[in-house]
Design a protein around this motif. Structure first.
Motif, PDB file in Angstrom:
ATOM      1  N   HIS A 175       0.849  -1.194   0.000  1.00 27.47           N
ATOM      2  CA  HIS A 175       0.000   0.000   0.000  1.00 27.47           C
ATOM      3  C   HIS A 175       0.883   1.241   0.000  1.00 27.47           C
ATOM      4  CE1 HIS A 175      -3.912  -2.097   1.417  1.00 27.47           C
ATOM      5  NE2 HIS A 175      -3.703  -2.185   0.118  1.00 27.47           N
ATOM      6  N   GLU A 178       1.472   3.835   2.701  1.00 27.31           N
ATOM      7  CA  GLU A 178       1.990   3.262   3.945  1.00 27.31           C
ATOM      8  C   GLU A 178       3.483   3.066   3.712  1.00 27.31           C
ATOM      9  OE1 GLU A 178      -0.658  -0.097   4.475  1.00 27.31           O
ATOM     10  OE2 GLU A 178      -2.394   1.199   4.174  1.00 27.31           O
ATOM     11  N   HIS A 283       1.697  -3.429   6.739  1.00 32.05           N
ATOM     12  CA  HIS A 283       0.803  -2.296   6.466  1.00 32.05           C
ATOM     13  C   HIS A 283       0.919  -1.268   7.591  1.00 32.05           C
ATOM     14  CE1 HIS A 283      -1.626  -4.110   3.140  1.00 32.05           C
ATOM     15  NE2 HIS A 283      -0.941  -5.152   3.570  1.00 32.05           N
ATOM     16  N   GLU A 359      -0.476  -4.072  10.971  1.00 36.55           N
ATOM     17  CA  GLU A 359      -0.808  -2.676  10.733  1.00 36.55           C
ATOM     18  C   GLU A 359      -0.014  -1.897  11.770  1.00 36.55           C
ATOM     19  OE1 GLU A 359      -2.566  -1.418   8.394  1.00 36.55           O
ATOM     20  OE2 GLU A 359      -4.140  -2.823   7.795  1.00 36.55           O
TER      21      GLU A 359
HETATM   22 ZN   LIG Z   1      -2.537  -1.268   4.027  1.00 36.71          ZN
END
Ligand SMILES: [Zn+2]
Length: 1008
Positions: A175, A178, A283, A359
């Motif tokens: 991503h 990120e 992430h 995350e």
């Molecule tokens: Zn992500």
């Protein structure tokens, strides 16, 4: 207090803290090699860039020094996570290759290219002796991954486990906003290669850490451009990351089922060839570290329970160790359900490995910022006993500390238990092979008499991409099957709408089923049976599931969405059928047979028919408006009849595309046809969001359909769009009609998206000096005129709503939904007007992808309204029985006019004589909306996934051809192009394009 006193107090407290850290470290088994010098300069910078001591751990608050191995500073000019430093993928690679040069403990592998031809790499870090044994270890892991190779011999597996070392695969920054993982992984690679702490030495000697520092390389480079632009323009608004990868943004992490993107294919191939036990994806959207692996229910129903236990083991180990280090905000349950197998990490989950995901907390760039959290982020919950701080200064270095600390804890734990995890890897693989005799099914069969062999081959190729073996029956065979209900999909599964019933299904009755020779068989006694089962099976998400915050799609059944026949066979006898393995990619049979000058291709709604039209651009094509028979072959409505092209070329292209073409000397005179010209197509995008339309673009590119990619700003500037285009496609994803017209607010500075020296990776296929202006009223008028002058506009979901609410479709309105929950599911549609060119090649029903699609109503009067729906009106109180007419006394009985015929939900109610006399809004018959497909009845609507309140959309129009003067607006209440999973509905759009100037073919006009 004097300064000296303060500084000596500080010194003392530092010492105490230092000692405390050392003690925790030792307690936790992470003691350091005190003999190894520390890079004091680098270590000092780590402390400087870490905003508070609690945001680091003793595992990452120092960097060991090495006389010959360069630190990340060699490329970054500063430490990993330093403010203002965001390296391009190329710089990250440069550093990894410097490591490779400097130490035998690092090897860099190129694993493929991206859509925009940038490189992807995987970096292996381990001791020199392990790296020297990669190939022999791979041979062992291959046997553990495919226990058939050792005859499912557990004792042999134990011997292999003893000799093998595992592989832990870490992937970063899929991503693009990120941004922290690449620098964290540069430093992690250095630590793993250099640090002599006993636990790191043990990791290095016991296992291979494999690292892909940048997964979305195209998007990374654009993100760094945007960040650099921001640094160069202090005090100004900077561009949002409009494009990540070439096609999609956030959805690049939803492609592990359809495998449409190069990054997914490259990671998949790396996974299949390295046989890692873990795939761990990084992430950064949750403070401060959410080990979302465990997440929340419902869990994916096709993974091995051994895996879900492994999630718990490793996830809780992370939380527990970081809690002991005093790092706040580390937790492992949360809002993520593991239902959908579309995430990149799920490549491991569905292939007998372990999927993991962090995350952490990023600042979308390398600025140090004060971050204020929302209460749901900082409040303490049962699974988050030490939550993040409500407000804190946060840096990229903090983020890198969290990422690395957690990864080191995981690597250490995994290494200490490596034999257990290797054994589990074997057990999961073995249980996948044993699927037919355990939970079943025995196989999935793709019958060779499927009318859509092109789509069939396409789906089989996806399974091959997943590493599945495909077989082909060499003779016809018979198996026992569960008897199908009379109407397909009308069984108990679909009875969930509107009120689901908990009553168990009746015992299934069985019947024999004969499959013809040449049918494809996907055996479930193979190591990767789970992914095939997960993709081909049906999904059911109860509307009463305790999980009400649904993370992603709830249904994806690939056979249904691909319009391909897939039979789930539990009869184990199927495995003894005479069959042979398919070598090479599956292709549908193609080429030219016969000897005539007229070529004919049956229309079966296969996706590649449109490719044929554009590949043979100079040929003269027509489409039959009715089915016909020629040379004893039956051809469907919409079949191609073409000439003016050499037979050899037809044969070549048809072979390549897997399309069966027939050369005939003549076709019956009675066949009514219309020309099929190669339409000039534009795909229009906004500068608001480009994610969902990206899946449309991708499918158009796959099918080699030429198009111009234009923005709403281009349309605003062009008052004669018809000069350039026949069809304008407006993909979904821009829910706000007002924003499409207005664009972004014009306050502040212009926001460019274009290639410059500072931003070499922006622009290219889409470019503007200022992303803020939208379509504007002029653009809307240009688009309106384009359709009125004969153009075709295609909209789906919210871009269909856009057309309805801006006056493109006089007879269509949208009903507000109050109860409908169709959350990324598969629903059934039924054919209403099979004579429309849009419907060419389709059957009576079609399963499509729906996400709370707009509920259309059609009318013969502008703005809705019109006649009443027919049906019986209850009689009033009077003489006689309920069925008798009342009689007025004292005069002869009056004749009662015939009631209007009943109309269905998807139909416009007829306008009666009284209304028609002076009805300003009455739409002339040839301008009325024509409904092509409608949603199924409430009882049959749900095919796969979650559906609640389905009666709200049931039977409403699903695909509408709404004329506007000389042009047409085609509306979809579903999304025909979604994540490479919906090939079955592609041809609805392709048919529209192919027949753009003859969409009225087969239309019956009704004056009423
Ligand atoms: Zn992500």
């Amino acid at each position: 207090m004097n300064l000296k006193r303060i500084s000596s107090l500080l010194m003392a407290s530092c010492l105490v803290l230092g000692l405390a850290a050392l003690t925790t470290r030792a307690q936790n088994g992470y003691s350091r090699d005190t003999g190894q010098p520390v890079d004091s300069e680098y270590t000092k910078k780590i402390a400087e860039y870490t905003t508070e001591k609690i945001f680091n751990s003793p595992l990452t608050d120092y960097l060991p020094a090495s006389p010959n191995v360069p630190t990340p500073k060699a490329v970054l000019g500063d430490v990993a996570g330093a403010p203002g430093k965001l390296p391009y993928a190329e710089d990250v690679y440069k550093y990894m290759r410097m490591l490779e040069k400097a130490t035998p403990r690092v090897k860099v592998f190129s694993i493929g290219r991206t859509e925009e031809d940038r490189e992807m790499i995987a970096v292996a870090v381990a001791s020199e002796s392990l790296l020297a044994k990669l190939e022999e270890n791979r041979a062992r892991l291959t046997k553990l991954a495919d226990p058939r190779l050792i005859n499912m011999d557990d004792a042999e597996a134990d011997r292999l486990v003893d000799q093998s070392f595992p592989i832990y695969y870490i992937t970063g920054t899929i991503h693009s906003p990120e941004t922290g993982a690449p620098t964290a992984l540069m430093e992690l690679a250095y630590r793993l290669a250099v640090d002599e702490s006993p636990y790191i030495k043990s990791i290095r000697d016991g296992m291979v850490t494999l690292i892909t520092p940048v997964v979305e390389v195209d998007g990374r480079d654009r993100m760094v451009d945007v960040y650099n632009w921001h640094l160069a323009h202090p005090g100004q608004n900077w561009p949002p990351l409009i494009y990540w990868g070439h096609y999609v943004a956030h959805d690049n992490n939803r492609d592990a089922m359809g495998l449409s993107l190069k990054l997914t294919r490259n990671i998949m191939n790396t996974y299949l060839s390295w046989k890692p036990q873990v795939l761990h994806d990084l992430h950064e959207s949750v403070p401060y570290l959410y080990d979302n692996t465990i997440g929340d229910g419902p869990y994916n129903a096709w993974v091995d329970p051994i895996l879900t236990d492994e999630w718990q083991m490793i996830g809780w180990k992370n939380v527990s160790e970081m809690t002991k280090f005093g790092m706040p905000g580390v937790f492992t349950h949360g809002t993520f359900d593991t239902w959908s197998p579309g995430y990149l990490m799920f490549i491991a989950a569905t292939h007998n490995g372990i999927s993991r995901l962090y995350e952490t907390f990023g600042n979308a760039g390398a600025d140090t910022l004060t971050r204020t959290l929302s209460p749901d982020e900082y409040q303490r919950t049962w699974y988050k006993q030490n939550p993040p701080l409500p407000r804190a200064k946060w840096s990229q270095r903090n983020n890198n500390n969290y990422e690395q600390t957690a990864l080191l804890i995981s690597l250490d734990y995994f290494n200490k238990n490596s034999k257990l995890f290797l054994k589990n890897f074997y057990l999961k693989s073995k249980r996948s092979v044993e699927k037919p005799k355990n939970e079943g099914p025995a196989a999935y069969v793709f019958p060779s008499d499927d009318p859509r062999l092109g789509n069939q081959a396409r789906l089989l190729r996806i399974l091959q991409g997943q590493g599945c073996e495909i077989h082909r029956a060499t003779a016809s065979f018979t198996v026992m099957m569960k008897k199908k209900p009379a109407a397909r999909g009308a069984g108990p599964r679909t009875a969930a709408s509107p009120t689901p019933s908990a009553s168990p299904a009746k015992a299934p009755e069985t019947e024999t089923r004969i499959f013809p020779a040449g049918s494809y068989i996907v055996r479930m006694d193979q190591p990767y049976s789970r992914i095939a089962d997960a993709l081909l099976d049906y999904q059911y998400w109860s509307p009463r599931d305790p999980q009400q915050s649904i993370y992603d799609d709830t249904g994806w059944t690939f056979g249904e969405l691909g319009n391909v026949q897939v039979e789930r066979v539990t009869d184990i006898k199927v495995l003894t059928t005479a069959m042979e393995p398919v070598s090479g990619e599956v292709h549908s049979p193609g080429g030219l047979v016969g000897t005539g000058s007229i070529f004919v291709v049956n229309n079966n709604a296969d996706t590649n028919l449109i490719t044929l039209r554009y590949r043979l651009k100079q040929a003269t094509f027509a489409a039959s408006e009715e089915p016909f028979t020629a040379d004893a072959k039956k051809f469907n409505r919409g079949s191609f009849i073409f000439h003016n092209v050499p037979a050899a070329e037809v044969n070549k292209v048809a072979s390549e595309l897997g399309i069966q073409a027939y050369a005939l000397s003549q076709i019956p005179d009675t066949v009514k046809t219309h020309p099929v010209r190669a339409a000039r197509v534009a795909i229009m995008h906004t500068w608001l969001s480009t994610q969902d339309e990206g899946w449309w673009r991708l499918a158009f590119d796959q099918m080699q359909i030429p198009y111009d990619y234009i923005s709403t700003q281009d349309v605003a500037k062009d008052s004669d769009l018809n000069k350039k285009y026949d069809v304008i496609v407006f993909g979904p994803g821009n829910s706000n009609v007002n924003a499409v017209v207005q664009g972004r607010p014009l306050y502040g500075n212009p926001i460019p998206w274009k290639k410059t020296e500072l931003t070499p990776n922006l622009g290219g296929f889409a470019s503007t000096d200022d992303i803020r202006p939208g379509l504007g009223w002029t653009g809307l008028m240009n688009l309106h005129n384009f359709v009125k002058n004969g153009g075709v506009f295609i909209g789906a979901d919210d871009s269909a709503s856009f057309a309805v609410s801006t006056g493109f479709t006089p007879g269509v309105s949208i009903q507000t939904s109050t109860r409908l929950r169709a959350i990324g599911d598969v629903l059934k549609t039924r054919m209403v007007d099979a004579s429309s060119p849009i419907a060419y090649g389709y059957g009576d029903t079609l399963s499509v992808y729906c996400f709370n699609g707009p509920i259309f109503n059609v009318s013969n009067v502008v703005g809705g309204g019109g006649g009443r729906r027919g049906g019986t009106t209850q009689r009033t109180t009077g003489r006689g029985t309920a069925d008798d007419p009342d009689l007025v006394q004292g005069r002869p009985p009056a004749e009662i006019p015939e009631p209007p015929p009943p109309t269905d939900v998807w139909e416009a109610a007829p306008v009666n004589e009284e209304q028609r006399r002076n009805l300003v809004g009455l739409i002339p018959p040839n301008q009325r909306p024509r409904v092509i497909l409608r949603w199924g009845n409430a009882s049959e609507l749900l095919v796969s996934g979650l559906l609640d309140g389905g009666d709200e959309i049931a039977q409403h129009a699903a695909v509408i051809d709404s004329p506007l003067d000389r042009g047409h607006v085609i509306l979809f209440s579903m999304n025909p192009f979604w994540r490479g999973q919906t090939a079955g509905s592609y041809a609805l759009v392709f048919n529209t394009i192919l027949n753009f100037d003859n969409l009225n073919a087969g239309r019956k006009l009704d004056e009423k």
